[in-house]
Design an enzyme around this catalytic site. Structure first.
Site, short mmCIF file in Angstrom:
data_model
loop_
_atom_site.label_atom_id
_atom_site.label_comp_id
_atom_site.label_asym_id
_atom_site.label_seq_id
_atom_site.Cartn_x
_atom_site.Cartn_y
_atom_site.Cartn_z
N ASP A 206 0.82 -1.21 0.00
CA ASP A 206 0.00 0.00 0.00
C ASP A 206 0.86 1.27 0.00
O ASP A 206 1.90 1.32 0.66
CB ASP A 206 -0.86 -0.03 1.28
CG ASP A 206 -1.80 1.15 1.38
OD1 ASP A 206 -2.68 1.25 0.53
OD2 ASP A 206 -1.62 1.97 2.30
N GLU A 278 1.55 -0.52 -4.92
CA GLU A 278 0.57 0.50 -5.30
C GLU A 278 1.33 1.78 -5.60
O GLU A 278 1.92 2.39 -4.71
CB GLU A 278 -0.44 0.76 -4.17
CG GLU A 278 -1.55 1.67 -4.65
CD GLU A 278 -2.14 2.57 -3.60
OE1 GLU A 278 -3.23 3.11 -3.83
OE2 GLU A 278 -1.52 2.78 -2.53
C1 NOJ Z 1 -4.18 3.41 -0.63
C2 NOJ Z 1 -5.37 2.54 -0.38
O1 NOJ Z 1 -5.69 1.86 -1.57
C3 NOJ Z 1 -6.47 3.45 0.11
O2 NOJ Z 1 -7.71 2.81 0.14
C4 NOJ Z 1 -6.06 3.97 1.46
O3 NOJ Z 1 -7.01 4.90 1.91
C5 NOJ Z 1 -4.70 4.64 1.41
N1 NOJ Z 1 -3.74 3.91 0.63
C6 NOJ Z 1 -4.14 4.78 2.78
O4 NOJ Z 1 -3.68 3.55 3.24
#
Ligand code: NOJ
Length: 548
Positions: A206, A278
């Site tokens: 993430d 991500e």
């Molecule tokens: C990216 C995640 O996909 C999202 O849903 C989240 O709010 C933020 N990172 C914070 O972790």
């Protein structure tokens, strides 16, 4: 055991990843929130669909202020979803069906209720203090610099007790960890090992671009293109808060865990695990995350389809730019939607969503599907009194809320849509068309979305040119996107009509061919010598090597 990939390729290169947002998948205990037994109970659907791996959005103990992306215990399971025994059952059942399981790994921040932060906050000299990012106020007593939270507002919150600010890329309740601190690194890498020991086959990492920030805390410069009405975060260029030049060192550390930690029985062997990052970054910058000589992330996520206008020229140019930028040996990947972005069926409309499915599943590279895409789920408007997403609450009115794409999966035509019992109240409202758009109704229906996905996935598996073959563009103009996928003696042409009017595609050099799949089973596709006439919103996959 997972299905064998074509010789020379791994499962995650040939395969397809399916993202599950556990809150919204299937509720078995009547609280209106999905849970682990719910997912285990739906594995047959995934097997029939034909995906290879599931990625679970976070299921760790959490106050759920950002629905699990605010973790208080990285190695546990929130009781809302189940417990470790139920998790083990899910892994075992998934592996038995040849499905890999990927966890969401959240290294950038914790919940402010995590014991590490509680300790860090307890005083300037606490051993955990340096696990987070603290700074003295600016001369005027305000935040140390102009850095902004992705969720709107300053990225610094004052801790009244100590008189220092702490940094948070997201909510104030999600303080960022200090990845320059060696103990933080060691603790996080241990968390990965714990889940590998439990049998997981890889991770989606993430918020990876946020992991390191400028240690001199320099201001971010303004972004000239920003206008009122856009996301407040985008008013500044995140030059000093994201995609830091030293991040490669962390990529190497994380990759080493994946490559070296032994695997329990049934799980992917160390060399067979996958690391997805991500990363919302421009194409050239994304490439850095593959690491030198492929020693970095396996799949730095390519989100560019989500933001590219749905026009043949634009999508074609994106594919060309992405393919051209890939370093030698790097494996591509494509994402059409996720729990943070509007659904594909809403972005391009229901008819074109079928064309988009064909695109996603025939491009070169690993596709990630978002749950519900396989039945054509669309964004569901959420009345203000039912809004759950903290982002929506903080930037209300800008249309950035993420609840619409997180509504419950639609399984059956029953009240509750098979997501929850009829008398339960789902955590977000069901789509108004759930009685018609659902897995049970669509299964076995010739022209349904789920049938199209099942056929696309089956074809992808049966035809290596589609899963691992090379890519060459044929046309990206006049509403038509066409390309060739080739592997050994197979030559497959994909022709997609991105408009709602008939279009003719000149396929010079193709004199004979057989349509393997059409997005529209009812519309005969006429084939003329060297020409294909596509109906409105139609895409076809043609096998050139076979006679008609
Ligand atoms: C990216 C995640 O996909 C999202 O849903 C989240 O709010 C933020 N990172 C914070 O972790």
């Amino acid at each position: 055991m997972s299905r064998p990939a074509p010789a020379g390729f791994t499962w995650w290169q040939a395969g397809v990843i399916y993202q599950i947002y556990p809150r919204s998948y299937a509720d078995t205990d009547g609280d209106g929130v999905g849970d682990l037994p719910g997912i285990t109970g739906r594995l047959d659907h995934l097997q029939r669909l034909g995906v290879d791996a599931i990625w679970l959005s976070p299921i760790y103990p959490s106050p759920m202020l950002d629905f699990g992306y605010d973790v208080t215990d990285h190695t546990g399971i929130d009781p809302l979803f189940g417990d470790l025994a139920r998790f083990d059952t899910l892994i075992a059942e998934a592996h038995q069906r040849g499905l890999r399981v990927l966890m969401d790994f959240i290294p950038n921040h914790t919940s402010d209720r995590h014991p590490w932060f509680t300790a860090a906050r307890s005083g300037r000299h606490d051993p955990y203090r340096d696990w987070y990012l603290w700074a003295d106020p600016a001369a005027d007593g305000g935040p140390p610099n102009n850095w902004r939270s992705v969720f709107g507002g300053p990225a610094w919150t004052l801790d009244g007790e100590s008189g220092q600010y702490f940094y948070h890329a997201y909510l104030p309740q999600q303080p960022d960890l200090n990845w320059r601190n060696r103990a933080v690194r060691a603790a996080q890498l241990d968390i990965m090992r714990t889940w590998l020991d439990r049998g997981v086959d890889g991770f989606r990492i993430d918020a990876f671009r946020h992991l390191l920030k400028d240690d001199q805390l320099r201001d971010n410069p303004p972004k000239p293109q920003w206008r009122v009405g856009m996301a407040p975060y985008d008013a500044l260029l995140p030059e000093h808060t994201a995609d830091h030049p030293d991040i490669g060192d962390l990529v190497a550390l994380i990759r080493a865990v994946i490559d070296n930690h032994p695997a329990p029985r049934g799980a992917a062997a160390p060399g067979d695990r996958v690391l997805i990052g991500e990363l919302y970054l421009p194409i050239e910058r994304l490439m850095r995350y593959y690491g030198p000589a492929g020693a970095g992330l396996h799949l730095p996520s390519n989100m560019h389809l989500i933001d590219t206008p749905w026009q043949a020229e634009r999508v074609g140019a994106l594919i060309d730019a992405y393919e051209a930028a890939l370093p030698a040996g790097a494996w591509p990947n494509w994402v059409s939607g996720n729990h943070d972005r509007s659904r594909i069926a809403t972005r391009v409309g229901p008819a074109q969503a079928r064309v988009a499915a064909m695109l996603l599943l025939t491009l070169r590279g690993t596709p990630t599907l978002y749950y519900g895409e396989e039945i054509g789920m669309h964004d569901v408007p959420i009345p203000s009194e039912l809004v759950q997403d903290p982002y929506e609450r903080r930037v209300a009115g800008v249309g950035l809320g993420r609840d619409p794409e997180r509504t419950p999966m639609q399984w059956t035509a029953d009240p509750g849509a098979g997501f929850c019992a009829p008398h339960s109240r789902p955590w977000l409202p069901l789509a108004e068309d759930a009685a018609v758009v659902n897995v049970a109704t669509q299964n076995g229906q010739e022209d349904s979305m789920v049938t199209l996905y099942q056929r696309l996935l089956a074809l992808r598996r049966a035809v290596p040119a589609l899963s691992v073959g090379s890519y060459s563009p044929l046309q990206a103009a006049g509403d038509v996107l066409a390309y060739v996928r080739e592997h050994q003696s197979q030559r497959i042409v994909v022709a997609l009509n991105l408009s709602d009017r008939p279009r003719t595609v000149a396929l010079s050099g193709i004199s004979r061919g057989r349509i393997l799949l059409s997005t529209d089973p009812h519309r005969p596709t006429r084939q003329l010598a060297g020409t294909v006439i596509l109906g409105p919103d139609q895409g076809v996959i043609i096998d050139e090597a076979m006679t008609s």
